[in-house]
Scaffold this motif. Structure first.
Motif, PDB file in Angstrom:
ATOM      1  N   MET A   1       0.844  -1.169   0.000  1.00  0.00           N
ATOM      2  CA  MET A   1       0.000   0.000   0.000  1.00  0.00           C
ATOM      3  C   MET A   1       0.890   1.232   0.000  1.00  0.00           C
ATOM      4  N   ASP A   2       0.516   2.228  -0.791  1.00  0.00           N
ATOM      5  CA  ASP A   2       1.285   3.462  -0.802  1.00  0.00           C
ATOM      6  C   ASP A   2       0.636   4.503   0.108  1.00  0.00           C
ATOM      7  N   ALA A   3       1.322   5.616   0.311  1.00  0.00           N
ATOM      8  CA  ALA A   3       0.863   6.652   1.248  1.00  0.00           C
ATOM      9  C   ALA A   3      -0.489   7.231   0.841  1.00  0.00           C
ATOM     10  N   ASP A   4      -0.662   7.545  -0.428  1.00  0.00           N
ATOM     11  CA  ASP A   4      -1.926   8.146  -0.873  1.00  0.00           C
ATOM     12  C   ASP A   4      -3.100   7.185  -0.712  1.00  0.00           C
ATOM     13  N   GLY A   5      -2.874   5.908  -0.989  1.00  0.00           N
ATOM     14  CA  GLY A   5      -3.929   4.904  -0.793  1.00  0.00           C
ATOM     15  C   GLY A   5      -4.318   4.804   0.672  1.00  0.00           C
ATOM     16  N   PHE A   6      -3.324   4.843   1.556  1.00  0.00           N
ATOM     17  CA  PHE A   6      -3.581   4.805   2.997  1.00  0.00           C
ATOM     18  C   PHE A   6      -4.405   6.017   3.414  1.00  0.00           C
ATOM     19  N   VAL A   7      -4.019   7.196   2.947  1.00  0.00           N
ATOM     20  CA  VAL A   7      -4.727   8.437   3.305  1.00  0.00           C
ATOM     21  C   VAL A   7      -6.172   8.380   2.831  1.00  0.00           C
ATOM     22  N   ASN A   8      -6.397   7.897   1.623  1.00  0.00           N
ATOM     23  CA  ASN A   8      -7.765   7.796   1.095  1.00  0.00           C
ATOM     24  C   ASN A   8      -8.617   6.833   1.915  1.00  0.00           C
ATOM     25  N   LYS A   9      -8.065   5.682   2.260  1.00  0.00           N
ATOM     26  CA  LYS A   9      -8.811   4.699   3.072  1.00  0.00           C
ATOM     27  C   LYS A   9      -9.075   5.249   4.477  1.00  0.00           C
TER      28      LYS A   9
ATOM     29  N   LEU B   1      12.971  12.994   1.281  1.00  0.00           N
ATOM     30  CA  LEU B   1      12.781  11.630   1.762  1.00  0.00           C
ATOM     31  C   LEU B   1      14.104  11.004   2.156  1.00  0.00           C
ATOM     32  N   GLN B   2      14.133  10.394   3.352  1.00  0.00           N
ATOM     33  CA  GLN B   2      15.322   9.683   3.812  1.00  0.00           C
ATOM     34  C   GLN B   2      15.419   8.312   3.161  1.00  0.00           C
ATOM     35  N   LEU B   3      14.285   7.808   2.706  1.00  0.00           N
ATOM     36  CA  LEU B   3      14.201   6.446   2.197  1.00  0.00           C
ATOM     37  C   LEU B   3      12.933   6.353   1.367  1.00  0.00           C
ATOM     38  N   ASP B   4      12.967   5.611   0.268  1.00  0.00           N
ATOM     39  CA  ASP B   4      11.777   5.448  -0.562  1.00  0.00           C
ATOM     40  C   ASP B   4      10.932   4.309   0.013  1.00  0.00           C
ATOM     41  N   ASP B   5      10.021   4.666   0.901  1.00  0.00           N
ATOM     42  CA  ASP B   5       9.165   3.697   1.586  1.00  0.00           C
ATOM     43  C   ASP B   5       7.806   4.349   1.811  1.00  0.00           C
ATOM     44  N   SER B   6       6.756   3.536   1.818  1.00  0.00           N
ATOM     45  CA  SER B   6       5.392   4.064   1.963  1.00  0.00           C
ATOM     46  C   SER B   6       5.189   4.865   3.239  1.00  0.00           C
ATOM     47  N   ILE B   7       5.725   4.396   4.366  1.00  0.00           N
ATOM     48  CA  ILE B   7       5.554   5.136   5.627  1.00  0.00           C
ATOM     49  C   ILE B   7       6.316   6.450   5.558  1.00  0.00           C
ATOM     50  N   ILE B   8       7.508   6.434   4.995  1.00  0.00           N
ATOM     51  CA  ILE B   8       8.296   7.662   4.868  1.00  0.00           C
ATOM     52  C   ILE B   8       7.542   8.666   3.997  1.00  0.00           C
ATOM     53  N   HIS B   9       6.977   8.206   2.883  1.00  0.00           N
ATOM     54  CA  HIS B   9       6.172   9.093   2.040  1.00  0.00           C
ATOM     55  C   HIS B   9       5.010   9.672   2.850  1.00  0.00           C
ATOM     56  N   LEU B  10       4.333   8.830   3.610  1.00  0.00           N
ATOM     57  CA  LEU B  10       3.187   9.278   4.402  1.00  0.00           C
ATOM     58  C   LEU B  10       3.587  10.372   5.381  1.00  0.00           C
ATOM     59  N   ILE B  11       4.622  10.150   6.176  1.00  0.00           N
ATOM     60  CA  ILE B  11       4.962  11.131   7.212  1.00  0.00           C
ATOM     61  C   ILE B  11       5.646  12.372   6.643  1.00  0.00           C
ATOM     62  N   CYS B  12       6.206  12.263   5.439  1.00  0.00           N
ATOM     63  CA  CYS B  12       6.824  13.442   4.822  1.00  0.00           C
ATOM     64  C   CYS B  12       5.824  14.267   4.006  1.00  0.00           C
ATOM     65  N   GLU B  13       4.755  13.647   3.551  1.00  0.00           N
ATOM     66  CA  GLU B  13       3.802  14.345   2.690  1.00  0.00           C
ATOM     67  C   GLU B  13       2.496  14.728   3.380  1.00  0.00           C
TER      68      GLU B  13
ATOM     69  N   ALA C   1       6.454  -5.482  10.530  1.00  0.00           N
ATOM     70  CA  ALA C   1       6.024  -5.730   9.155  1.00  0.00           C
ATOM     71  C   ALA C   1       7.258  -5.907   8.280  1.00  0.00           C
ATOM     72  N   THR C   2       7.062  -6.566   7.149  1.00  0.00           N
ATOM     73  CA  THR C   2       8.169  -6.787   6.227  1.00  0.00           C
ATOM     74  C   THR C   2       8.450  -5.583   5.343  1.00  0.00           C
ATOM     75  N   SER C   3       7.549  -4.595   5.353  1.00  0.00           N
ATOM     76  CA  SER C   3       7.753  -3.366   4.584  1.00  0.00           C
ATOM     77  C   SER C   3       6.826  -2.284   5.134  1.00  0.00           C
ATOM     78  N   GLY C   4       7.109  -1.048   4.751  1.00  0.00           N
ATOM     79  CA  GLY C   4       6.241   0.045   5.167  1.00  0.00           C
ATOM     80  C   GLY C   4       4.837  -0.107   4.607  1.00  0.00           C
ATOM     81  N   GLY C   5       4.731  -0.547   3.370  1.00  0.00           N
ATOM     82  CA  GLY C   5       3.416  -0.748   2.759  1.00  0.00           C
ATOM     83  C   GLY C   5       2.611  -1.813   3.479  1.00  0.00           C
ATOM     84  N   ALA C   6       3.277  -2.896   3.860  1.00  0.00           N
ATOM     85  CA  ALA C   6       2.596  -3.965   4.606  1.00  0.00           C
ATOM     86  C   ALA C   6       2.152  -3.458   5.978  1.00  0.00           C
ATOM     87  N   PHE C   7       2.980  -2.612   6.606  1.00  0.00           N
ATOM     88  CA  PHE C   7       2.606  -2.054   7.904  1.00  0.00           C
ATOM     89  C   PHE C   7       1.377  -1.152   7.771  1.00  0.00           C
TER      90      PHE C   7
END
Length: 168
Positions: free
Chosen positions: A1-9, A32-44, A106-112
């Motif tokens: 799951m990416d940051a925008d999908g999480f925000v929409n849900k 971004l410190q790292l290309d990860d869904s959680i990082i995108h979420l908290i930075c955007e 979680a195994t990834s930010g998206g999975a988390f």
């Protein structure tokens, strides 16, 4: 799951569950410190008021510094939530000894984020405002909470038995 999908849900859940803190607003982009869904979420998005169970994302109540090489993404109660860039895993680190990995969340930010969505959407089948539920309804609540923990663990791609989701 990416940051925008999480925000929409989460926006859908905010309306459904009447939780204003589930609505996240855009903020000026950070580097971004790292290309990860959680990082995108908290930075955007502004996640400062977001709390799901005992999980807070971004810089929250506590000011933690993760150990060298790991990226801080939030907290679970007073413990540090970080991403290990070498594995991509979301780890829970002990606040007293940040080098100690208490568990893999979680195994990834998206999975988390997938697991957090399931946790955010959870509702007990029987509301228990005063702790006076009949034993059968209390059992149904416990079974529903356990099933949610297993579902969150699967979404996070971690073992269900003993996962952090049983605590959350």
């Amino acid at each position: 799951m990416d940051a925008d999908g999480f925000v929409n849900k989460m926006a859908e859940l905010a309306v459904l569950m009447e939780k204003e803190s589930y609505s996240l607003t855009k903020k000026p982009k950070e580097i971004l410190q790292l290309d990860d869904s959680i990082i995108h979420l908290i930075c955007e998005y502004d996640t400062s008021a977001l709390e799901i169970g005992m999980v807070g994302l971004g810089r929250h109540k506590y000011s933690f510094e993760p150990p060298s090489g790991k990226v801080l993404v939030g907290c679970i109660e007073s413990d540090i939530l970080a991403i290990n860039p070498s594995t991509g895993f979301v780890e829970l680190l002990d606040h007293d000894d940040p080098s100690y990995v208490m568990c893999i969340c979680a195994t990834s930010g998206g999975a988390f984020l997938e697991a957090l969505l399931r946790l955010a959407a959870f509702q007990y089948p029987h509301e228990d405002l005063y702790g006076n539920l009949p034993i059968e309804k209390a059992k149904e609540n416990n079974n529903a909470a356990y099933a949610c923990a297993v579902e969150c663990s699967r979404a996070a791609e971690v073992k269900a038995e003993g996962s952090i989701y049983h605590t959350l």
